[in-house]
Design a protein around this motif. Structure first.
Motif, PDB file in Angstrom:
ATOM      1  N   ILE A  30     -68.143   5.652 -82.125  1.00 47.53           N
ATOM      2  CA  ILE A  30     -68.655   5.662 -83.498  1.00 47.53           C
ATOM      3  C   ILE A  30     -67.477   5.796 -84.462  1.00 47.53           C
ATOM      4  O   ILE A  30     -66.644   6.696 -84.328  1.00 47.53           O
ATOM      5  N   LYS A  31     -67.392   4.901 -85.438  1.00 47.93           N
ATOM      6  CA  LYS A  31     -66.283   4.918 -86.392  1.00 47.93           C
ATOM      7  C   LYS A  31     -66.554   5.804 -87.599  1.00 47.93           C
ATOM      8  O   LYS A  31     -65.615   6.217 -88.281  1.00 47.93           O
ATOM      9  N   ASN A  32     -67.808   6.099 -87.859  1.00 43.51           N
ATOM     10  CA  ASN A  32     -68.151   6.995 -88.962  1.00 43.51           C
ATOM     11  C   ASN A  32     -68.069   8.431 -88.449  1.00 43.51           C
ATOM     12  O   ASN A  32     -68.973   8.913 -87.762  1.00 43.51           O
ATOM     13  N   TYR A  33     -66.984   9.116 -88.775  1.00 46.95           N
ATOM     14  CA  TYR A  33     -66.743  10.445 -88.226  1.00 46.95           C
ATOM     15  C   TYR A  33     -67.613  11.523 -88.865  1.00 46.95           C
ATOM     16  O   TYR A  33     -67.539  12.685 -88.459  1.00 46.95           O
ATOM     17  N   LEU A  34     -68.406  11.153 -89.864  1.00 47.33           N
ATOM     18  CA  LEU A  34     -69.361  12.102 -90.453  1.00 47.33           C
ATOM     19  C   LEU A  34     -70.763  11.916 -89.886  1.00 47.33           C
ATOM     20  O   LEU A  34     -71.691  12.625 -90.280  1.00 47.33           O
ATOM     21  N   PRO A  47     -57.105  15.352 -77.768  1.00 50.74           N
ATOM     22  CA  PRO A  47     -57.275  13.898 -77.628  1.00 50.74           C
ATOM     23  C   PRO A  47     -57.544  13.176 -78.941  1.00 50.74           C
ATOM     24  O   PRO A  47     -58.087  12.066 -78.923  1.00 50.74           O
ATOM     25  N   CYS A  48     -57.182  13.781 -80.086  1.00 47.14           N
ATOM     26  CA  CYS A  48     -57.386  13.079 -81.346  1.00 47.14           C
ATOM     27  C   CYS A  48     -56.415  11.909 -81.447  1.00 47.14           C
ATOM     28  O   CYS A  48     -55.473  11.786 -80.661  1.00 47.14           O
ATOM     29  N   LYS A  49     -56.611  11.051 -82.434  1.00 45.53           N
ATOM     30  CA  LYS A  49     -55.797   9.840 -82.555  1.00 45.53           C
ATOM     31  C   LYS A  49     -54.364  10.144 -82.957  1.00 45.53           C
ATOM     32  O   LYS A  49     -53.487   9.289 -82.794  1.00 45.53           O
ATOM     33  N   VAL A  50     -54.109  11.322 -83.473  1.00 51.07           N
ATOM     34  CA  VAL A  50     -52.738  11.691 -83.840  1.00 51.07           C
ATOM     35  C   VAL A  50     -52.003  12.310 -82.655  1.00 51.07           C
ATOM     36  O   VAL A  50     -50.894  11.910 -82.302  1.00 51.07           O
ATOM     37  N   LYS A  61     -74.348  12.264 -84.914  1.00 49.69           N
ATOM     38  CA  LYS A  61     -74.203  12.031 -83.480  1.00 49.69           C
ATOM     39  C   LYS A  61     -72.750  12.215 -83.045  1.00 49.69           C
ATOM     40  O   LYS A  61     -72.472  12.782 -81.976  1.00 49.69           O
ATOM     41  N   TYR A  62     -71.826  11.763 -83.879  1.00 45.92           N
ATOM     42  CA  TYR A  62     -70.411  11.936 -83.543  1.00 45.92           C
ATOM     43  C   TYR A  62     -70.025  13.416 -83.576  1.00 45.92           C
ATOM     44  O   TYR A  62     -69.323  13.913 -82.681  1.00 45.92           O
ATOM     45  N   LEU A  63     -70.496  14.139 -84.586  1.00 46.37           N
ATOM     46  CA  LEU A  63     -70.155  15.559 -84.694  1.00 46.37           C
ATOM     47  C   LEU A  63     -70.768  16.362 -83.546  1.00 46.37           C
ATOM     48  O   LEU A  63     -70.130  17.296 -83.029  1.00 46.37           O
ATOM     49  N   ASP A  64     -71.973  15.998 -83.129  1.00 46.20           N
ATOM     50  CA  ASP A  64     -72.572  16.671 -81.970  1.00 46.20           C
ATOM     51  C   ASP A  64     -71.775  16.383 -80.709  1.00 46.20           C
ATOM     52  O   ASP A  64     -71.610  17.262 -79.851  1.00 46.20           O
ATOM     53  N   GLY A  65     -71.275  15.147 -80.591  1.00 46.98           N
ATOM     54  CA  GLY A  65     -70.450  14.811 -79.435  1.00 46.98           C
ATOM     55  C   GLY A  65     -69.165  15.606 -79.397  1.00 46.98           C
ATOM     56  O   GLY A  65     -68.705  16.027 -78.322  1.00 46.98           O
ATOM     57  N   VAL A  66     -68.563  15.842 -80.569  1.00 48.74           N
ATOM     58  CA  VAL A  66     -67.346  16.664 -80.630  1.00 48.74           C
ATOM     59  C   VAL A  66     -67.646  18.080 -80.162  1.00 48.74           C
ATOM     60  O   VAL A  66     -66.864  18.680 -79.400  1.00 48.74           O
ATOM     61  N   LYS A  99     -58.576  25.887 -79.885  1.00 46.46           N
ATOM     62  CA  LYS A  99     -59.942  25.387 -79.973  1.00 46.46           C
ATOM     63  C   LYS A  99     -60.306  24.984 -81.400  1.00 46.46           C
ATOM     64  O   LYS A  99     -60.885  23.910 -81.636  1.00 46.46           O
ATOM     65  N   GLU A 100     -59.950  25.827 -82.370  1.00 48.46           N
ATOM     66  CA  GLU A 100     -60.297  25.543 -83.757  1.00 48.46           C
ATOM     67  C   GLU A 100     -59.541  24.330 -84.290  1.00 48.46           C
ATOM     68  O   GLU A 100     -60.110  23.458 -84.963  1.00 48.46           O
ATOM     69  N   VAL A 101     -58.249  24.250 -83.975  1.00 47.29           N
ATOM     70  CA  VAL A 101     -57.439  23.127 -84.462  1.00 47.29           C
ATOM     71  C   VAL A 101     -57.904  21.821 -83.837  1.00 47.29           C
ATOM     72  O   VAL A 101     -57.991  20.779 -84.497  1.00 47.29           O
ATOM     73  N   MET A 102     -58.236  21.873 -82.530  1.00 46.10           N
ATOM     74  CA  MET A 102     -58.696  20.657 -81.856  1.00 46.10           C
ATOM     75  C   MET A 102     -60.005  20.159 -82.471  1.00 46.10           C
ATOM     76  O   MET A 102     -60.180  18.948 -82.682  1.00 46.10           O
ATOM     77  N   ALA A 103     -60.931  21.079 -82.758  1.00 46.16           N
ATOM     78  CA  ALA A 103     -62.195  20.678 -83.381  1.00 46.16           C
ATOM     79  C   ALA A 103     -61.958  20.043 -84.743  1.00 46.16           C
ATOM     80  O   ALA A 103     -62.609  19.060 -85.118  1.00 46.16           O
ATOM     81  N   ASN A 104     -61.001  20.579 -85.486  1.00 41.02           N
ATOM     82  CA  ASN A 104     -60.667  20.020 -86.803  1.00 41.02           C
ATOM     83  C   ASN A 104     -60.061  18.629 -86.662  1.00 41.02           C
ATOM     84  O   ASN A 104     -60.391  17.700 -87.412  1.00 41.02           O
ATOM     85  N   HIS A 105     -59.159  18.467 -85.671  1.00 41.57           N
ATOM     86  CA  HIS A 105     -58.518  17.161 -85.455  1.00 41.57           C
ATOM     87  C   HIS A 105     -59.534  16.103 -85.029  1.00 41.57           C
ATOM     88  O   HIS A 105     -59.483  14.955 -85.489  1.00 41.57           O
ATOM     89  N   LEU A 106     -60.454  16.472 -84.147  1.00 45.80           N
ATOM     90  CA  LEU A 106     -61.403  15.492 -83.620  1.00 45.80           C
ATOM     91  C   LEU A 106     -62.399  15.024 -84.672  1.00 45.80           C
ATOM     92  O   LEU A 106     -63.025  13.969 -84.500  1.00 45.80           O
ATOM     93  N   CYS A 107     -62.553  15.775 -85.739  1.00 48.52           N
ATOM     94  CA  CYS A 107     -63.429  15.336 -86.821  1.00 48.52           C
ATOM     95  C   CYS A 107     -62.830  14.171 -87.596  1.00 48.52           C
ATOM     96  O   CYS A 107     -63.453  13.647 -88.523  1.00 48.52           O
ATOM     97  N   ARG A 108     -61.597  13.784 -87.236  1.00 45.18           N
ATOM     98  CA  ARG A 108     -60.962  12.616 -87.863  1.00 45.18           C
ATOM     99  C   ARG A 108     -60.671  11.528 -86.846  1.00 45.18           C
ATOM    100  O   ARG A 108     -59.836  10.664 -87.071  1.00 45.18           O
ATOM    101  N   GLY A 109     -61.350  11.578 -85.709  1.00 44.87           N
ATOM    102  CA  GLY A 109     -61.232  10.483 -84.758  1.00 44.87           C
ATOM    103  C   GLY A 109     -60.696  10.913 -83.416  1.00 44.87           C
ATOM    104  O   GLY A 109     -59.808  11.764 -83.320  1.00 44.87           O
ATOM    105  N   ILE A 110     -61.237  10.328 -82.345  1.00 46.94           N
ATOM    106  CA  ILE A 110     -60.797  10.591 -80.983  1.00 46.94           C
ATOM    107  C   ILE A 110     -60.284   9.289 -80.382  1.00 46.94           C
ATOM    108  O   ILE A 110     -60.696   8.193 -80.794  1.00 46.94           O
ATOM    109  N   VAL A 111     -59.387   9.383 -79.418  1.00 42.99           N
ATOM    110  CA  VAL A 111     -58.861   8.199 -78.743  1.00 42.99           C
ATOM    111  C   VAL A 111     -59.989   7.527 -77.972  1.00 42.99           C
ATOM    112  O   VAL A 111     -60.583   8.130 -77.070  1.00 42.99           O
ATOM    113  N   ASP A 112     -60.274   6.263 -78.319  1.00 37.70           N
ATOM    114  CA  ASP A 112     -61.429   5.578 -77.729  1.00 37.70           C
ATOM    115  C   ASP A 112     -61.287   5.393 -76.218  1.00 37.70           C
ATOM    116  O   ASP A 112     -62.275   5.433 -75.487  1.00 37.70           O
TER     117      ASP A 112
END
Length: 652
Positions: free
Chosen positions: A8-12, A40-43, A15-20, A52-65
Motif C-alpha cells: 500500500i502506497k498510502n501510508y495513512l 526495514p523502513c525505506k531509509v 490497513k497499512y497502519l494496522d499492518g505496521v 521500538k518507538e523509532v522503528m514504528a515512527n520510521h515505518l509510518c513513512r514506508g517499508i521496503v516492499d
C-alpha cells in the motif's frame, strides 16, 4: 500472516497502519522493549538498528516492499504459515530480471525489434567478432542452466548475483577470487568461473565499457590519437618513458575513461526514465520566485535563449560536472590523490537527478599526485566527445515514443571546492587575487604574524545605504564607499585569456622551472586557458563554475564553533591573530598584554564562552534531534565532559 499491507502506497491508510502495528508486535515478541533491531523502513533498509518507538515512527513513512520474509526479525527462511498470502517465485523473478537486463542491452544496441535484427544472424556472427556476435554469445550463456537440472540460476544470473554481493558487502577482489576458485573446485560440473577476472570479462558484454588510456607519468600528455604509438612523452623537456620497462609493456600511468555516449543512450532504453528525461520541459512547474531545479535558474534559461535549436527538443541532455581528490587508502600514512570525475544529467526531476543510479562516472584520474593545473590533459577525451554530442549528436532509441532521434548534450557548469575551482577554471585561487568574483579588484592584505593573506572589503557588496558601510571600529577601521566589482562575461574572460601566454602542461623538472619563471613575469592571475573554452557554447554560459556549498559551510561552522568554544586545534583566536590586530591598529581590547617577564597574556574575548556556557552548549547538542534527512546524528560528535565538538563531517 497477511502482508498485502506492505504494497500500500498510502501510508495513512488504516490497513497499512494496522499492518505496521502487527509487524512491531511480531518483531519485538519476547524481546527486551528497550532493545534495538534492524529497521526495514525505506531509509534504514535493515542496515540501521532502531528502538521500538523509532522503528514504528520510521515505518509510518514506508517499508521496503521486497522485505517479505522477515528474517531479521525472527522469521526463518522457510515459513510454516499455511495462510501466508504472499508467495514469491524466486525462479521467475531471477529469470525475469535477467531477461529485462538483456532486453535493455539489446534495445540500446539494435533497437526495439532487436530479436529479429539481421545483425543477430548466427551465420553472420561466426564470420567476425563484433558487437552483435558478442551479444549473441551473451544470450546463449543466459539461457544455459548453471548445472544440469538447475532451474533457478543461469551462468549469467549467477555471476551477476556474485558481483552484486561483492559490492554490497564490500568484499575485496582477492576474497571474491578465492570464493570463486573454491566453488569451481567443489562444483566442477557447474558453469562457475574460476576467477574474479573471468567473471568480470564475462559481464563486459553487457556494455558500458571502460577505455584505458595511457598517460605520461609527469602529466604532460595522453598517449592517445596521434600519440598512441609513441613509447616516450612527445614533450622535449620531459621525454618520460611510457612503460615501466621496454619488455613488460606495463604503463606507468593509466587514465580510466568511461565513454559518455552509451551511458546517455542507456537512459532512453527504459520507458519510465525516457519519459522523465522530458520532465524539466513538460511537467515542471515554472515558478519565478522559487528555484527547485536547475531548470529554474537564470543560467539554464539564458542557455536556452542562446541555443534555441538545442532547446527545441527536451530530450537533449544538460550535464553538470563534479570532481575532487581523495585518498583511496583511507587514513593510512601514505599520501595518494586520485580524482574521480562525475557527470550528472539535469533533465530528470530533482528527486532523481541527484541519486546514485544517475551519476555517470566519466573518468578516474590516477595519482599519486594531484593533477593540479595539468588536469586539462585528462579532460581531452571528454571534451572531444562533448563537442561531437553538441554539434551532431548520436542516434538513440527512445523507448517512450518508440522512435529513434539524434540525441545532443551540453555541459553547463562545474561544481567543486575552492582548490579544484582553480584547477578547472584557470584562475589562481591563491595569493593576493584569489577571489574568482572580484578578480583583479580583490582586496587583500598579507598578515605578517599569521603568514597568510586576509581578504577584506566584502562590505562593498552590501546595499549602498547599509549601516555597516559606515562603521569603522568593527571592521578594518575605514568606511566603505565602493561599489561591488562588475562581473565579467564569458566573452570578456576569453579576451583576457587570449592575451596571456599559455603554459605547457607537465610536472617534469624543466617544465616546473619554466612555469615558475612565467608565473613571476605574468602580471595576470590567470594560469591557463581552460580546455572547456574549446566547447562552442562555453564562453556564452552565464555560470561556468560553482563552489560546492557543503565545503564552505563545513569550514565556516568548524571555525566558528572552534573559536567560540576556544578549542585549541580549531580556534582562529590565536596569539598571531592578536599581534596582527595590533599592527593594523584594530580592537585594542584584544591586543596582547605584558605578563610576567618576557611572556604576554591574551585577554579573553567577549565572544569566548565560559566553562559553564560551554557545558550548557554541549548538553544542548547532546540531546538535540532532527527529522530524518535533515541532519546526521550530531550528538555523537559531542563530548560533554571535555566541552568539545569533535569529529564533525561535512553532512553534520
Amino acid at each position: 500472516m497477511d502482508r498485502s499491507w506492505m504494497s500500500i502506497k498510502n501510508y495513512l491508510d488504516p490497513k497499512y497502519l494496522d499492518g505496521v502495528d502487527e509487524f512491531i508486535k511480531f518483531a519485538f515478541l519476547g524481546k527486551d522493549p528497550n532493545c534495538k533491531l534492524p529497521c526495514p523502513c525505506k531509509v534504514c533498509n535493515n542496515f540501521e538498528d532502531q528502538t521500538k518507538e523509532v522503528m514504528a515512527n520510521h515505518l509510518c513513512r514506508g517499508i521496503v516492499d521486497s522485505y517479505t520474509r522477515w528474517i531479521y526479525h525472527g522469521e526463518g527462511f522457510e515459513s510454516d504459515d499455511e495462510n501466508d498470502d504472499i508467495e514469491i517465485n524466486d525462479n521467475d523473478s531471477d529469470f525475469d530480471s535477467m531477461e529485462e537486463l538483456l532486453n535493455d542491452v539489446g534495445v540500446a544496441n539494435f533497437g526495439e525489434s532487436w530479436r529479429h535484427s539481421p545483425e543477430l544472424d548466427t551465420g553472420a556472427c561466426t564470420e567476425k567478432e563484433g558487437e552483435a556476435s558478442r551479444f549473441l554469445r551473451l544470450l546463449s550463456e543466459a539461457e544455459k542452466s548453471l548445472y544440469p537440472g538447475c532451474e533457478k540460476y543461469s551462468k549469467l544470473s549467477f555471476i551477476v548475483h556474485i558481483l552484486h554481493l561483492k559490492t554490497m558487502n564490500r568484499w575485496t577482489c582477492k576474497s571474491t577470487d578465492m570464493l570463486l576458485k573454491f566453488l569451481h573446485q567443489v562444483f566442477p560440473i557447474a558453469l562457475i568461473p574460476s576467477s574474479y577476472y573471468k567473471a568480470k570479462n564475462f559481464i563486459r558484454e553487457l556494455g558500458l565499457k571502460c577505455e584505458k588510456i595511457h598517460a605520461c607519468e609527469n602529466d604532460c600528455t595522453l598517449f592517445w590519437n596521434e600519440n598512441k604509438g609513441l613509447d616516450h612523452c612527445p614533450n622535449e623537456k620531459c621525454k618520460a618513458p611510457r612503460y615501466k620497462s621496454p619488455n613488460s609493456k606495463i604503463p606507468r600511468k593509466v587514465l580510466h575513461y568511461f565513454p559518455l555516449k552509451p551511458r546517455l543512450q542507456r537512459l532512453f532504453v527504459n520507458k519510465e526514465i525516457a519519459r522523465d528525461m522530458r520532465w524539466h520541459k513538460e511537467r515542471r512547474v515554472d515558478n519565478e520566485n522559487m528555484m527547485r531545479h536547475p531548470a529554474d535558474s537564470l543560467a539554464w534559461k539564458d542557455f536556452d535563449r542562446n541555443h534555441k535549436s538545442f532547446a527545441e527538443d527536451p530530450r537533449n541532455v544538460r550535464l553538470g560536472l563534479a570532481s575532487d581528490g581523495f585518498n583511496p587508502f583511507g587514513t593510512m600514512s601514505n599520501s595518494y590523490s586520485i580524482w574521480p570525475v562525475i557527470l550528472v544529467p539535469y533533465n530528470l526531476p530533482h528527486w532523481k537527478c541527484l541519486k546514485d543510479p544517475f551519476f555517470f562516472l566519466s573518468m578516474i584520474i590516477p595519482g599519486p599526485k594531484a593533477p593540479g593545473n595539468d588536469i586539462d590533459i585528462f579532460f581531452r577525451p571528454l571534451v572531444d566527445e562533448l563537442k561531437e554530442l553538441f554539434a551532431t549528436g548520436v542516434e538513440t532509441y527512445d523507448a517512450f515514443r518508440v522512435e529513434k532521434f539524434m540525441l545532443r548534450a551540453a555541459f553547463l557548469w562545474t561544481i567543486n571546492d575552492f582548490p579544484a575551482y582553480g584547477y578547472l577554471s584557470g584562475w589562481s585561487t591563491k595569493r593576493y587575487k584569489a577571489c574568482p568574483v572580484c578578480l583583479d579588484e580583490t582586496t587583500s592584505l598579507y598578515l605578517n604574524n599569521g603568514h597568510k593573506c586576509c581578504y577584506m572589503g566584502h562590505r562593498r557588496f552590501l546595499p549602498i545605504d547599509h549601516k555597516w558601510r559606515r562603521k569603522k571600529k568593527q571592521f578594518n577601521g575605514e568606511r566603505e564607499h565602493r561599489q561591488p566589482p562588475r562581473t565579467l562575461s564569458g566573452e570578456e574572460v576569453l579576451q583576457q585569456l587570449l592575451r596571456i601566454e599559455q603554459v605547457e602542461f607537465g610536472k617534469a623538472p624543466d617544465l616546473l622551472q619554466q612555469k615558475k619563471r612565467k608565473r613571476v613575469q605574468n602580471s595576470s592571475n590567470w594560469k591557463k586557458m581552460s580546455i572547456f573554452f574549446e566547447l562552442p557554447y562555453w564562453s556564452t554560459n552565464k555560470i561556468r563554475h560553482n563552489l560546492h556549498i557543503m565545503h564552505i559551510v563545513k569550514n565556516l561552522c568548524e571555525s566558528l564553533v572552534g573559536t567560540l568554544m576556544n578549542i585549541p586545534s580549531r580556534t582562529k583566536d590565536i596569539w598571531q591573530a592578536r599581534e596582527d590586530l595590533k599592527e593594523m591598529g584594530l580592537r585594542e581590547e584584544l591586543h596582547l598584554q605584558p605578563g610576567g617577564g618576557a611572556s604576554k597574556v591574551m585577554p579573553p574575548a567577549s565572544y569566548t564562552l565560559s566553562r559553564l556556557e560551554k557545558k550548557n552548549f554541549c548538553q544542548f547538542f547532546s540531546t538535540i534531534k532532527f527529522p530524518d534527512g535533515f541532519a546526521s546524528n550530531i550528538p555523537r560528535c559531542v563530548k560533554t565532559m571535555e566541552c568539545q565538538l569533535l569529529g564533525m563531517k561535512s553532512h553534520d
